[in-house]
Enzyme design. Structure first.
Site, PDB file in Angstrom:
ATOM      1  N   SER A 290      56.204  32.701  29.945  1.00  0.00           N
ATOM      2  CA  SER A 290      57.392  33.354  30.527  1.00  0.00           C
ATOM      3  C   SER A 290      58.298  33.905  29.427  1.00  0.00           C
ATOM      4  CB  SER A 290      58.209  32.342  31.340  1.00  0.00           C
ATOM      5  OG  SER A 290      57.557  32.049  32.531  1.00  0.00           O
TER       6      SER A 290
ATOM      7  N   ARG B 262      49.531  40.908  45.966  1.00  0.00           N
ATOM      8  CA  ARG B 262      50.703  40.015  45.945  1.00  0.00           C
ATOM      9  C   ARG B 262      51.984  40.772  46.325  1.00  0.00           C
ATOM     10  NH1 ARG B 262      50.531  36.611  40.564  1.00  0.00           N
ATOM     11  NH2 ARG B 262      52.255  35.589  41.655  1.00  0.00           N
TER      12      ARG B 262
ATOM     13  N   GLN C 265      61.103  35.690  38.837  1.00  0.00           N
ATOM     14  CA  GLN C 265      60.662  37.074  38.604  1.00  0.00           C
ATOM     15  C   GLN C 265      61.596  38.047  39.315  1.00  0.00           C
ATOM     16  OE1 GLN C 265      56.559  37.187  39.780  1.00  0.00           O
ATOM     17  NE2 GLN C 265      55.890  35.948  38.046  1.00  0.00           N
TER      18      GLN C 265
ATOM     19  N   ASP D 150      54.429  26.152  39.038  1.00  0.00           N
ATOM     20  CA  ASP D 150      53.105  26.438  38.457  1.00  0.00           C
ATOM     21  C   ASP D 150      52.307  25.163  38.171  1.00  0.00           C
ATOM     22  OD1 ASP D 150      53.634  29.125  38.569  1.00  0.00           O
ATOM     23  OD2 ASP D 150      54.307  29.265  36.488  1.00  0.00           O
TER      24      ASP D 150
ATOM     25  N   LYS E 259      50.417  33.228  44.939  1.00  0.00           N
ATOM     26  CA  LYS E 259      50.251  33.271  43.479  1.00  0.00           C
ATOM     27  C   LYS E 259      48.939  33.993  43.159  1.00  0.00           C
ATOM     28  CE  LYS E 259      54.034  31.122  42.374  1.00  0.00           C
ATOM     29  NZ  LYS E 259      55.092  31.873  41.670  1.00  0.00           N
TER      30      LYS E 259
ATOM     31  N   ARG F 101      46.983  29.006  46.115  1.00  0.00           N
ATOM     32  CA  ARG F 101      46.815  27.744  45.359  1.00  0.00           C
ATOM     33  C   ARG F 101      46.841  26.510  46.261  1.00  0.00           C
ATOM     34  NH1 ARG F 101      50.227  29.254  39.833  1.00  0.00           N
ATOM     35  NH2 ARG F 101      48.543  30.509  38.934  1.00  0.00           N
TER      36      ARG F 101
HETATM   37  C1  S3P Z   1      57.513  33.265  36.325  1.00  0.00           C
HETATM   38  C2  S3P Z   1      58.070  32.861  37.510  1.00  0.00           C
HETATM   39  C3  S3P Z   1      57.320  32.159  38.565  1.00  0.00           C
HETATM   40  C4  S3P Z   1      56.025  31.589  38.031  1.00  0.00           C
HETATM   41  C5  S3P Z   1      55.275  32.563  37.169  1.00  0.00           C
HETATM   42  C6  S3P Z   1      56.122  32.989  35.980  1.00  0.00           C
HETATM   43  C7  S3P Z   1      58.359  34.003  35.364  1.00  0.00           C
HETATM   44  O1  S3P Z   1      57.027  33.069  39.604  1.00  0.00           O
HETATM   45  O2  S3P Z   1      55.204  31.168  39.104  1.00  0.00           O
HETATM   46  O3  S3P Z   1      54.078  31.982  36.683  1.00  0.00           O
HETATM   47  O4  S3P Z   1      57.941  34.171  34.205  1.00  0.00           O
HETATM   48  O5  S3P Z   1      59.448  34.426  35.746  1.00  0.00           O
HETATM   49  P1  S3P Z   1      58.089  33.397  40.779  1.00  0.00           P
HETATM   50  O6  S3P Z   1      59.270  34.012  40.169  1.00  0.00           O
HETATM   51  O7  S3P Z   1      57.385  34.359  41.694  1.00  0.00           O
HETATM   52  O8  S3P Z   1      58.352  32.082  41.435  1.00  0.00           O
END
Ligand code: S3P
Length: 433
Positions: A22, A123, A170, A317, A344, A348
């Site tokens: 991230s 997605r 995200q 995750d 995802k 999952r």
């Molecule tokens: C992430 C946010 C998460 C996570 C992903 C990475 C990020 O997703 O599951 O692996 O880097 O901001 P969501 O924002 O959809 O929950």
């Protein structure tokens, strides 16, 4: 690619997980917008951050990548002005790339198309399209604005007061990025706090972002971001596989070095300890505004727990590997409020429960989670990870305690976040000679 895992006699050793995925995306995107050069050490060499890297290059940003070890990048920030890409921006398997770039490109004065592989194209993107439109963006998606490819024609944006329907870092980050160039101050509210890496890193680069509880206030930039040169902490999401391996194997002692333990990310440590895991935490020096620690795990007697509510976004995750811990624990584990897992890289919930059952566990799906009644002896079987990196690694951990051989299909998926996973696992396995 197929990998075969069987239980070793012992698990011993030290592992340095790769740089946080991230943070890798964010270090690239934010430094690309900064005025000046930045060097980021211990960069995550997974395919996902490399998708972000190649998209940014297509947007006119010069980035040098040295695969190492340790991997590192040097980013020559453009101070805000990106170039119109001449080709479709290929985000590969990475939703973080697609969603964050959608937010960024909404304010840039040109047209861009974002797409990715078959998993990414299935997605949801309506979660970024809808609020960005409320900010005034021109943005469209396939299938009635629900799916990628996504077309963005950037322009002037206005700040809005928006409550996110799901706790998603995200979506939050996409809207924060759009907000930095909006007229009027955006306010965002999440149903529960999601990872706050974006807020921390942007603050360290000079942006003004205030957050209290789940409410965030973004002040549009009055001067360009300052470049941030900092090594990245190890990825807690990658470390989690070794934490569970160490806890469930009867003869294990594993030390994980320099792992990011930001409380909005490290829910897995909290829950494993609640389940009875022996995990010692030795705090180290923070890196780029993120807390870091060495974690040491030894064989543990685990018991089931109930999980739901605000903890879920802090370990979203890690649910697949926690499901493996639950299968090895005494009593039942109930996970609820995690419907996001269905959208995802793979479903999952469905894929994990199906795989655990093949391995002999007593597991059932819930619409928004799963129930695992632990304590049954696992046995080897063929399990399909559906190309999902975290499912492949979670099944590998199950294979360390399942009698006989566990055959994992789609094992190449680990490239997305942890290309060295299979070698690292091999290195700490001790077999009878
Ligand atoms: C992430 C946010 C998460 C996570 C992903 C990475 C990020 O997703 O599951 O692996 O880097 O901001 P969501 O924002 O959809 O929950």
């Amino acid at each position: 690619m197929v990998k075969v895992v069987s239980p070793p006699e012992r698990l011993r050793g030290e592992v340095s997980p790769p740089g946080d995925k991230s943070l890798g995306h964010r270090a690239l995107i934010f430094n690309a917008l900064a005025a000046g050069k930045a060097r980021v050490d211990n960069f995550c060499p997974g395919a996902d951050p490399l998708s972000t890297l190649s998209c940014l290059r297509s947007l006119g940003v010069s980035i040098e990548y040295d695969p190492g070890p340790p991997p590192r990048v040097e980013v020559a920030g453009v101070g805000g002005g990106l170039q119109e890409p001449t080709e479709v921006l290929d985000c590969g398997n990475s939703a973080t790339t697609l969603r964050l770039l959608a937010g960024l490109l909404a304010s840039q004065p040109f047209l861009a198309v974002l797409s990715g592989d078959a998993s990414l194209r299935s997605r949801p993107v309506d979660r970024v399209i809808q609020p960005l439109r409320l900010m005034g963006a021109q943005i469209w998606g396939r299938a009635g604005d629900r799916l990628a490819p996504l077309v963005v024609r950037g322009g002037r944006l206005k700040g809005i007061d928006y409550r996110l329907p799901v706790a998603s870092a995200q979506v939050k980050s996409a809207l924060v990025l759009a907000g930095l160039w909006a007229e009027g101050d955006p306010y965002l509210e999440e149903p529960a706090p999601s990872r706050d890496d974006t807020e921390r890193m942007l603050r360290a680069m000079g942006a003004s972002i205030e957050s209290r509880d789940s409410r965030i206030h973004v002040s549009p930039l009055i001067s360009p971001l300052k470049p941030l040169s900092s090594p990245l902490p190890g990825d807690i999401s990658s470390a989690a596989f070794f934490l569970v391996a160490g806890a469930v194997h009867p003869d294990a002692s594993i030390r994980l070095r320099s792992v990011g333990v930001n409380p909005t990310r490290a829910g897995v440590v909290e829950v494993l300890r609640r389940m009875g895991a022996n995990i010692k935490i030795k705090e180290g020096r923070p890196l780029g505004g993120e807390p870091v620690a060495d974690l040491e795990v030894t064989s543990s007697e685990l018991h089931g727990v109930e999980l739901g509510g605000d903890i879920i976004p802090r370990l979203i995750d890690e649910v697949p590997v926690l499901a493996v811990a639950a299968a090895c624990a005494s009593g039942a584990t109930i996970i609820r409020g995690a419907a996001e897992l269905r959208v995802k890289e793979a479903d999952r919930i469905g894929v994990m429960v199906a795989g655990l059952r093949r391995l002999g566990a007593d597991a059932d799906e819930l619409p928004d989670g799963m129930i695992i009644r632990g304590g049954r002896k696992l046995h080897g079987a063929t399990v399909n990870s559906h190309g999902d990196h975290r499912l492949a690694m979670a099944f590998a951990v199950a294979g360390l305690v399942a009698e006989g051989e566990t055959v994992i299909e789609g094992a190449e998926g680990v490239e997305v976040s942890y290309p060295a996973f299979w070698q690292e696992l091999d290195r700490i396995l001790k077999r009878k000679s």
